[in-house]
Design a protein around this motif. Structure first.
Motif, mmCIF file in Angstrom:
data_model
loop_
_atom_site.group_PDB
_atom_site.id
_atom_site.type_symbol
_atom_site.label_atom_id
_atom_site.label_comp_id
_atom_site.label_asym_id
_atom_site.label_seq_id
_atom_site.Cartn_x
_atom_site.Cartn_y
_atom_site.Cartn_z
ATOM 1 N N ILE A 38 -1.942 6.797 0.952
ATOM 2 C CA ILE A 38 -1.370 5.751 1.790
ATOM 3 C C ILE A 38 -1.779 4.394 1.242
ATOM 4 C CG2 ILE A 38 -3.290 5.909 3.440
ATOM 5 C CD1 ILE A 38 -1.222 5.142 5.632
ATOM 6 N N LYS A 39 -0.806 3.508 1.090
ATOM 7 C CA LYS A 39 -1.056 2.158 0.586
ATOM 8 C C LYS A 39 -0.590 1.166 1.648
ATOM 9 C CE LYS A 39 -0.411 3.354 -4.314
ATOM 10 N NZ LYS A 39 -1.817 3.197 -4.728
ATOM 11 N N ALA A 40 -1.557 0.535 2.297
ATOM 12 C CA ALA A 40 -1.231 -0.448 3.329
ATOM 13 C C ALA A 40 -1.451 -1.877 2.843
ATOM 14 C CB ALA A 40 -2.062 -0.192 4.585
ATOM 15 N N ASP A 41 -2.141 -2.048 1.732
ATOM 16 C CA ASP A 41 -2.393 -3.379 1.170
ATOM 17 C C ASP A 41 -1.121 -3.869 0.478
ATOM 18 O OD1 ASP A 41 -3.142 -5.613 -0.274
ATOM 19 O OD2 ASP A 41 -5.053 -4.776 -0.935
ATOM 20 N N PRO A 42 -0.536 -4.988 0.928
ATOM 21 C CA PRO A 42 0.716 -5.483 0.309
ATOM 22 C C PRO A 42 0.605 -5.698 -1.189
ATOM 23 C CG PRO A 42 0.248 -6.666 2.338
ATOM 24 C CD PRO A 42 -0.971 -5.840 2.045
ATOM 25 N N LYS A 43 -0.592 -6.039 -1.682
ATOM 26 C CA LYS A 43 -0.765 -6.262 -3.121
ATOM 27 C C LYS A 43 -0.684 -4.954 -3.897
ATOM 28 C CE LYS A 43 -3.678 -10.364 -2.528
ATOM 29 N NZ LYS A 43 -5.018 -10.959 -2.780
ATOM 30 N N LYS A 44 -1.044 -3.844 -3.241
ATOM 31 C CA LYS A 44 -1.071 -2.558 -3.928
ATOM 32 C C LYS A 44 0.215 -1.746 -3.748
ATOM 33 C CE LYS A 44 -6.116 -2.135 -3.766
ATOM 34 N NZ LYS A 44 -7.276 -1.314 -3.318
ATOM 35 N N ASN A 45 1.032 -2.120 -2.781
ATOM 36 C CA ASN A 45 2.265 -1.346 -2.572
ATOM 37 C C ASN A 45 3.525 -2.132 -2.908
ATOM 38 O OD1 ASN A 45 2.894 -3.005 -0.336
ATOM 39 N ND2 ASN A 45 1.989 -1.567 1.137
ATOM 40 N N ALA A 46 3.352 -3.311 -3.542
ATOM 41 C CA ALA A 46 4.500 -4.179 -3.826
ATOM 42 C C ALA A 46 5.557 -3.488 -4.678
ATOM 43 C CB ALA A 46 4.020 -5.462 -4.520
ATOM 44 N N HIS A 47 5.119 -2.679 -5.629
ATOM 45 C CA HIS A 47 6.067 -1.998 -6.517
ATOM 46 C C HIS A 47 7.022 -1.110 -5.730
ATOM 47 C CE1 HIS A 47 7.660 0.313 -9.853
ATOM 48 N NE2 HIS A 47 7.214 1.429 -9.308
ATOM 49 N N PHE A 48 6.564 -0.501 -4.651
ATOM 50 C CA PHE A 48 7.380 0.430 -3.885
ATOM 51 C C PHE A 48 8.212 -0.273 -2.804
ATOM 52 C CE2 PHE A 48 3.629 2.573 -5.487
ATOM 53 C CZ PHE A 48 4.191 3.646 -6.162
ATOM 54 N N ARG A 49 7.992 -1.548 -2.634
ATOM 55 C CA ARG A 49 8.766 -2.323 -1.656
ATOM 56 C C ARG A 49 9.835 -3.187 -2.326
ATOM 57 N NH1 ARG A 49 6.317 -6.118 0.226
ATOM 58 N NH2 ARG A 49 4.271 -6.127 -0.783
ATOM 59 N N ALA A 61 3.147 0.085 5.680
ATOM 60 C CA ALA A 61 2.484 0.959 4.700
ATOM 61 C C ALA A 61 3.529 1.700 3.890
ATOM 62 C CB ALA A 61 1.559 1.950 5.398
ATOM 63 N N VAL A 62 3.121 2.115 2.696
ATOM 64 C CA VAL A 62 3.893 3.051 1.880
ATOM 65 C C VAL A 62 3.059 4.320 1.796
ATOM 66 C CG1 VAL A 62 4.976 3.512 -0.342
ATOM 67 C CG2 VAL A 62 4.882 1.161 0.538
ATOM 68 N N ILE A 63 3.663 5.460 2.125
ATOM 69 C CA ILE A 63 2.901 6.716 2.150
ATOM 70 C C ILE A 63 3.488 7.711 1.159
ATOM 71 C CG2 ILE A 63 2.190 6.333 4.536
ATOM 72 C CD1 ILE A 63 4.193 8.490 5.376
ATOM 73 N N VAL A 111 7.460 3.061 4.587
ATOM 74 C CA VAL A 111 8.196 3.612 3.441
ATOM 75 C C VAL A 111 7.573 4.957 3.093
ATOM 76 C CG1 VAL A 111 8.855 3.288 1.025
ATOM 77 C CG2 VAL A 111 8.740 1.314 2.563
ATOM 78 N N ILE A 112 8.391 5.999 3.013
ATOM 79 C CA ILE A 112 7.900 7.337 2.666
ATOM 80 C C ILE A 112 8.422 7.709 1.287
ATOM 81 C CG2 ILE A 112 7.781 9.756 3.325
ATOM 82 C CD1 ILE A 112 8.224 8.996 6.186
#
Length: 586
Positions: A38-49, A61-63, A111-112
């Motif tokens: 699970i990535k809830a930090d916007p800096k760490k999940n930016a690629h998936f958003r 979050a992106v899970i 985001v899943i």
């Protein structure tokens, strides 16, 4: 009661449950998935958003569930917490449909990403395949190759790594002339019904158990794949497409995303369902294949060639890919690194390399003093050190002809096509063809494949000097003769580059426009679409509406029937983003 009619309830009716706080949502998901998934930090999940070409938005979050059961349990939490759910696999779409869109949602967004759930099960001696949501087309092609079978689709214009379920969810077409859009009536999926309750529906045509947990566990482990699976009377491919494409006098397109004949549950759902598995047909590999390369300076000649081959030849082409000379040039220069990567490294590692590149870009773009798109600039510079990668005869065709067609025939169709082309061009003063050797054929297809990425690379490198990129994928009526658009001068003067390429026998074209600096892209797009309407075109043809196109009435009604509460992928098709009123009382 038949297995096809059962629906399995999650027993999660949230009508009277107070929504969870954001912290509690993340905590419950973490309990199911573990912190590493699970990535809830916007800096760490930016690629998936962020979309592959454009678009993006915020998310709580992106899970990354690793099993179907974890996916189901995560969906239960999301529905109980009244969140928005955006399903994502490889995120290779071109219309922003697999990421959040903006920051104006009325509920938290989860985001899943399903790429970790990537098993494939070949059934009935490989004549069909059951694909879990993260499996890719490349993975399927490789697995089927070992038994002499081929998949329902191959990548035609997009990037490597596209998922099988994503293709079905978007009715994607690909480059294969005979097989039409990705389509099946056989799938397992979850949806939120009018009462706000999450249910699991098994329409896979395979008995897997009598509860969601049993069904998904047995599916995950492939318990059904060791014995013969009962044949189904439902379709696992578009079996009518060859007859449809041969109807060259029809005034409607052969395939397009809003075609209600091919909207069925997971097929065309555009993320309005959570799809756990699809069942698809596979095909025998051709014993022999031959590629012909056609060049002409007369668009009507190419239209006549298409019409005659589709209506008179016994054997249809396997592939018929079109490229305009301007696209040839852009792909030759700005798609060279993609071409060489596939040629020399193969395709196994490229999806992972592209993903790493995306993460690096996301990180470096946050450093204000670094130039933007530094990885693209480095890759472009590095490609210049390699020798010319396009074979001499193809370069000569580029010099001689404006329009290029890469034509692949198989088995008995090879001799039939050779005879037809020899006779057809014996009377021509504006075109000709060559029979490609193996090296020329491989490089011709790679060159065509690199075109879409090359357009984006050009736009990225010259971002300071040009305006937006406007990408349209359109389907023309099957009886159209004047297939190449002629833009009014008032529109032409707003465009820096026009790039035309596509699947010629299906009459599906990708039209990328690099606009001049200061041009209003939305206004120009509106004018472009009005011209397409006047020509009887349909759009989008195979990349789906995403957040860039308005859904047609039939498509809107389909989305609303699948997702009455607007829980999954709200805003797709430029529809409302807010929760819809339903029997659940929201």
């Amino acid at each position: 009661m038949s297995i096809d009619t059962y629906a399995y309830s999650a027993n999660v009716n949230n009508r009277c449950i107070k929504p969870l706080s954001n912290d509690l949502i993340v905590a419950e998901l973490t309990g199911i998935l573990c912190a590493k998934n699970i990535k809830a930090d916007p800096k760490k999940n930016a690629h998936f958003r962020k979309g592959w070409r454009s678009g993006g938005g915020s998310a709580l979050a992106v899970i990354f569930p690793e099993t179907l059961l974890q996916l189901w349990q995560s969906l239960q939490v999301c529905v109980k917490a009244n969140t928005i759910i955006v399903m994502q696999a490889a995120n290779t779409g071109l219309t922003e449909g697999s990421t959040p869109s903006g920051n104006d949602y009325d509920r938290p967004v989860i985001v899943i990403n399903t790429l970790a759930i990537d098993k494939l099960f070949l059934i009935n001696a490989g004549e069909q395949v059951v694909s879990l949501p993260g499996a890719t087309l490349h993975q399927l092609e490789k697995q089927l190759g070992s038994i002499g079978r081929a998949p329902h689709s191959i990548i035609g214009s997009s990037c490597l790594g596209a998922s099988i379920v994503g293709g079905v969810a978007n009715n994607s077409g690909g480059a294969l002339v005979k097989r039409g859009p990705a389509f099946t009536e056989l799938s397992i999926y979850a949806q939120v019904d009018e009462q706000g309750e999450l249910i699991l529906v098994n329409h896979l045509g395979i008995e897997l158990g009598d509860s969601p947990e049993a069904i998904l566990t047995n599916l995950q482990h492939g318990e059904f794949a060791t014995t013969a699976v009962a044949q189904s009377d439902k379709m696992a491919s578009d079996k009518e497409y060859m007859e449809r494409i041969r109807d060259v006098e029809a005034d409607t397109p052969s395939r397009f995303n809003a075609d209600k004949r091919r909207l069925h549950e997971s097929s065309g759902c555009a993320g309005k369902l959570a799809v756990f598995a699809v069942r698809l047909d596979t095909y025998p590999v051709a014993e022999r294949e031959q590629t012909f390369y056609v060049g002409t300076n007369n668009t009507k000649e190419l239209a006549q060639l298409r019409k005659l081959m589709l209506s008179r030849l016994t054997n249809l082409p396997e592939v018929g890919e079109y490229m305009h000379r301007d696209t040839f040039d852009i792909s030759q220069k700005y798609g060279k690194d993609t071409f060489l990567s596939v040629l020399h490294l193969g395709t196994d590692q490229l999806p992972r390399l592209f993903s790493i590149k995306g993460r690096i870009d996301a990180a470096l773009n946050k450093v204000s003093w670094l130039p933007k798109a530094i990885t693209d600039k480095c890759m472009q510079a590095f490609s210049r050190f390699f020798p010319e990668h396009i074979p001499p005869r193809l370069l000569q065709y580029r010099k001689d002809y404006e329009h290029h067609l890469i034509l692949k025939m198989s088995n008995e169709g090879i001799a039939e096509a050779h005879s037809f082309l020899s006779d057809f061009f014996s009377k021509s003063t504006t075109g000709s063809f060559i029979v490609c050797d193996e090296n020329e054929a491989k490089r011709a297809y790679l060159h065509r494949f690199a075109a879409a990425g090359a357009a984006l690379r050009y736009h990225t490198l010259f971002a300071k000097n040009v305006g937006d990129i406007l990408a349209l994928d359109i389907a023309l009526p099957r009886n159209e003769i004047d297939w190449l658009e002629k833009l009014p001068e008032e529109l032409n003067k707003q465009i820096d580059k026009k790039l035309y390429y596509g699947h010629f026998f299906c009459y599906v074209f990708h039209q990328d426009y690099i606009l001049k600096k200061g041009v209003d892209a939305q206004k120009l797009k509106t004018q472009m679409l009005a011209l397409l309407n006047s020509r009887g075109a349909k759009y989008p043809a195979e990349h789906n509406v995403g957040h860039l196109y308005s859904a047609e009435p039939d498509l809107k009604a389909f989305y609303e029937s699948l997702d009455p509460t607007n829980t999954f992928n709200p805003g797709v098709g430029k529809m409302q983003k807010t929760k819809r009123n339903c029997a659940c009382g929201f």
